[in-house]
Design a protein around this motif. Structure first.
Motif, PDB file in Angstrom:
ATOM      1  N   ALA A 140      34.212  29.942  40.615  1.00 57.25           N
ATOM      2  CA  ALA A 140      35.432  30.479  40.018  1.00 57.25           C
ATOM      3  C   ALA A 140      35.118  31.692  39.147  1.00 57.25           C
ATOM      4  N   LEU A 141      34.034  31.607  38.404  1.00 56.07           N
ATOM      5  CA  LEU A 141      33.622  32.728  37.555  1.00 56.07           C
ATOM      6  C   LEU A 141      33.266  33.946  38.409  1.00 56.07           C
ATOM      7  N   SER A 142      32.493  33.734  39.468  1.00 57.61           N
ATOM      8  CA  SER A 142      32.106  34.836  40.351  1.00 57.61           C
ATOM      9  C   SER A 142      33.322  35.437  41.034  1.00 57.61           C
ATOM     10  N   TYR A 143      34.246  34.585  41.465  1.00 55.36           N
ATOM     11  CA  TYR A 143      35.467  35.091  42.112  1.00 55.36           C
ATOM     12  C   TYR A 143      36.273  35.926  41.115  1.00 55.36           C
ATOM     13  N   GLY A 144      36.444  35.414  39.911  1.00 57.86           N
ATOM     14  CA  GLY A 144      37.180  36.151  38.886  1.00 57.86           C
ATOM     15  C   GLY A 144      36.530  37.485  38.561  1.00 57.86           C
ATOM     16  N   LEU A 145      35.216  37.482  38.499  1.00 59.41           N
ATOM     17  CA  LEU A 145      34.483  38.714  38.254  1.00 59.41           C
ATOM     18  C   LEU A 145      34.681  39.684  39.420  1.00 59.41           C
ATOM     19  N   GLY A 146      34.642  39.163  40.645  1.00 54.25           N
ATOM     20  CA  GLY A 146      34.875  39.997  41.826  1.00 54.25           C
ATOM     21  C   GLY A 146      36.257  40.619  41.813  1.00 54.25           C
ATOM     22  N   GLN A 147      37.254  39.830  41.440  1.00 51.79           N
ATOM     23  CA  GLN A 147      38.622  40.356  41.334  1.00 51.79           C
ATOM     24  C   GLN A 147      38.703  41.457  40.284  1.00 51.79           C
ATOM     25  N   GLN A 148      38.062  41.224  39.151  1.00 55.83           N
ATOM     26  CA  GLN A 148      38.079  42.214  38.067  1.00 55.83           C
ATOM     27  C   GLN A 148      37.420  43.514  38.517  1.00 55.83           C
ATOM     28  N   TYR A 149      36.254  43.400  39.137  1.00 59.01           N
ATOM     29  CA  TYR A 149      35.584  44.602  39.642  1.00 59.01           C
ATOM     30  C   TYR A 149      36.481  45.339  40.638  1.00 59.01           C
ATOM     31  N   PHE A 150      37.124  44.578  41.521  1.00 60.28           N
ATOM     32  CA  PHE A 150      37.998  45.195  42.518  1.00 60.28           C
ATOM     33  C   PHE A 150      39.142  45.950  41.836  1.00 60.28           C
ATOM     34  N   GLU A 151      39.777  45.303  40.889  1.00 67.16           N
ATOM     35  CA  GLU A 151      40.889  45.934  40.172  1.00 67.16           C
ATOM     36  C   GLU A 151      40.446  47.180  39.417  1.00 67.16           C
ATOM     37  N   GLU A 152      39.198  47.191  38.964  1.00 73.38           N
ATOM     38  CA  GLU A 152      38.642  48.344  38.256  1.00 73.38           C
ATOM     39  C   GLU A 152      38.082  49.395  39.221  1.00 73.38           C
ATOM     40  N   ARG A 153      38.234  49.135  40.506  1.00 72.96           N
ATOM     41  CA  ARG A 153      37.760  50.019  41.583  1.00 72.96           C
ATOM     42  C   ARG A 153      36.240  50.148  41.620  1.00 72.96           C
ATOM     43  N   ASP A 154      35.569  49.134  41.114  1.00 71.56           N
ATOM     44  CA  ASP A 154      34.114  49.037  41.265  1.00 71.56           C
ATOM     45  C   ASP A 154      33.883  48.137  42.473  1.00 71.56           C
ATOM     46  N   TYR A 155      34.029  48.737  43.663  1.00 75.51           N
ATOM     47  CA  TYR A 155      34.031  47.948  44.889  1.00 75.51           C
ATOM     48  C   TYR A 155      32.662  47.374  45.218  1.00 75.51           C
ATOM     49  N   ARG A 156      31.619  48.089  44.904  1.00 71.79           N
ATOM     50  CA  ARG A 156      30.275  47.544  45.150  1.00 71.79           C
ATOM     51  C   ARG A 156      29.971  46.387  44.196  1.00 71.79           C
ATOM     52  N   GLY A 157      30.461  46.476  42.972  1.00 69.06           N
ATOM     53  CA  GLY A 157      30.338  45.357  42.051  1.00 69.06           C
ATOM     54  C   GLY A 157      31.106  44.141  42.557  1.00 69.06           C
ATOM     55  N   ALA A 158      32.276  44.395  43.120  1.00 70.13           N
ATOM     56  CA  ALA A 158      33.071  43.305  43.696  1.00 70.13           C
ATOM     57  C   ALA A 158      32.318  42.645  44.842  1.00 70.13           C
ATOM     58  N   VAL A 159      31.682  43.453  45.682  1.00 70.66           N
ATOM     59  CA  VAL A 159      30.905  42.899  46.794  1.00 70.66           C
ATOM     60  C   VAL A 159      29.794  42.003  46.250  1.00 70.66           C
ATOM     61  N   ARG A 160      29.069  42.491  45.251  1.00 66.97           N
ATOM     62  CA  ARG A 160      27.964  41.694  44.680  1.00 66.97           C
ATOM     63  C   ARG A 160      28.458  40.366  44.103  1.00 66.97           C
ATOM     64  N   ALA A 161      29.620  40.389  43.483  1.00 66.79           N
ATOM     65  CA  ALA A 161      30.153  39.160  42.883  1.00 66.79           C
ATOM     66  C   ALA A 161      30.721  38.208  43.935  1.00 66.79           C
ATOM     67  N   LEU A 162      31.362  38.761  44.967  1.00 67.65           N
ATOM     68  CA  LEU A 162      32.068  37.923  45.939  1.00 67.65           C
ATOM     69  C   LEU A 162      31.187  37.390  47.058  1.00 67.65           C
ATOM     70  N   LEU A 163      30.145  38.110  47.407  1.00 66.33           N
ATOM     71  CA  LEU A 163      29.310  37.698  48.537  1.00 66.33           C
ATOM     72  C   LEU A 163      28.748  36.290  48.384  1.00 66.33           C
ATOM     73  N   PRO A 164      28.202  35.910  47.212  1.00 65.94           N
ATOM     74  CA  PRO A 164      27.703  34.531  47.085  1.00 65.94           C
ATOM     75  C   PRO A 164      28.817  33.488  47.206  1.00 65.94           C
ATOM     76  N   VAL A 165      30.020  33.839  46.765  1.00 67.36           N
ATOM     77  CA  VAL A 165      31.139  32.898  46.865  1.00 67.36           C
ATOM     78  C   VAL A 165      31.494  32.672  48.328  1.00 67.36           C
ATOM     79  N   VAL A 166      31.532  33.750  49.099  1.00 68.28           N
ATOM     80  CA  VAL A 166      31.849  33.637  50.524  1.00 68.28           C
ATOM     81  C   VAL A 166      30.755  32.874  51.257  1.00 68.28           C
ATOM     82  N   GLU A 167      29.513  33.121  50.889  1.00 71.65           N
ATOM     83  CA  GLU A 167      28.408  32.393  51.521  1.00 71.65           C
ATOM     84  C   GLU A 167      28.493  30.900  51.243  1.00 71.65           C
TER      85      GLU A 167
END
Length: 114
Positions: A6-33
């Motif tokens: 949940a923390l990683s997903y929330g961080l991924g959402q935040q990065y996405f909203e801030e347009r830090d798309y590579r940061g979002a990828v780093r945060a979301l990839l482990p969640v998807v895995e």
């Protein structure tokens, strides 16, 4: 472990909203895995890849979504946009047609900027 996802997903959402798309990828990839069947998280990851201009991974994740949920209209639209950016317009047209049919929105048939 659920709290970390949940923390990683929330961080991924935040990065996405801030347009830090590579940061979002780093945060979301482990969640998807960890939760590969979670279509919503995978879709956010695919969108982050798309906006980071990492089109091949975006395409791969969108295909995973469409394999699991063939009626996910937004995934079809994102796939069309990804394929257009890869200069694969014939393939993109198919996904635009499916998205339009699923939503009843014929405006989806026309690529942006066309």
């Amino acid at each position: 472990m659920e709290d970390m996802r949940a923390l990683s997903y929330g961080l991924g959402q935040q990065y996405f909203e801030e347009r830090d798309y590579r940061g979002a990828v780093r945060a979301l990839l482990p969640v998807v895995e960890e939760t590969p069947d979670d279509v919503g998280t995978r879709l956010l990851l695919a969108r982050a890849y798309f906006h980071a201009a990492l089109l091949k991974p975006a395409e791969q994740h969108l295909q995973e979504i469409l394999d699991r949920e063939p009626t996910e209209s937004y995934a079809h639209l994102m796939m069309a946009r990804t394929l257009e950016r890869l200069s694969r317009r014939d393939e993109a047209t198919k996904h635009r047609r499916i998205a339009a049919a699923l939503t009843g929105d014929d405006s989806l048939l026309v690529p942006h900027g066309a």
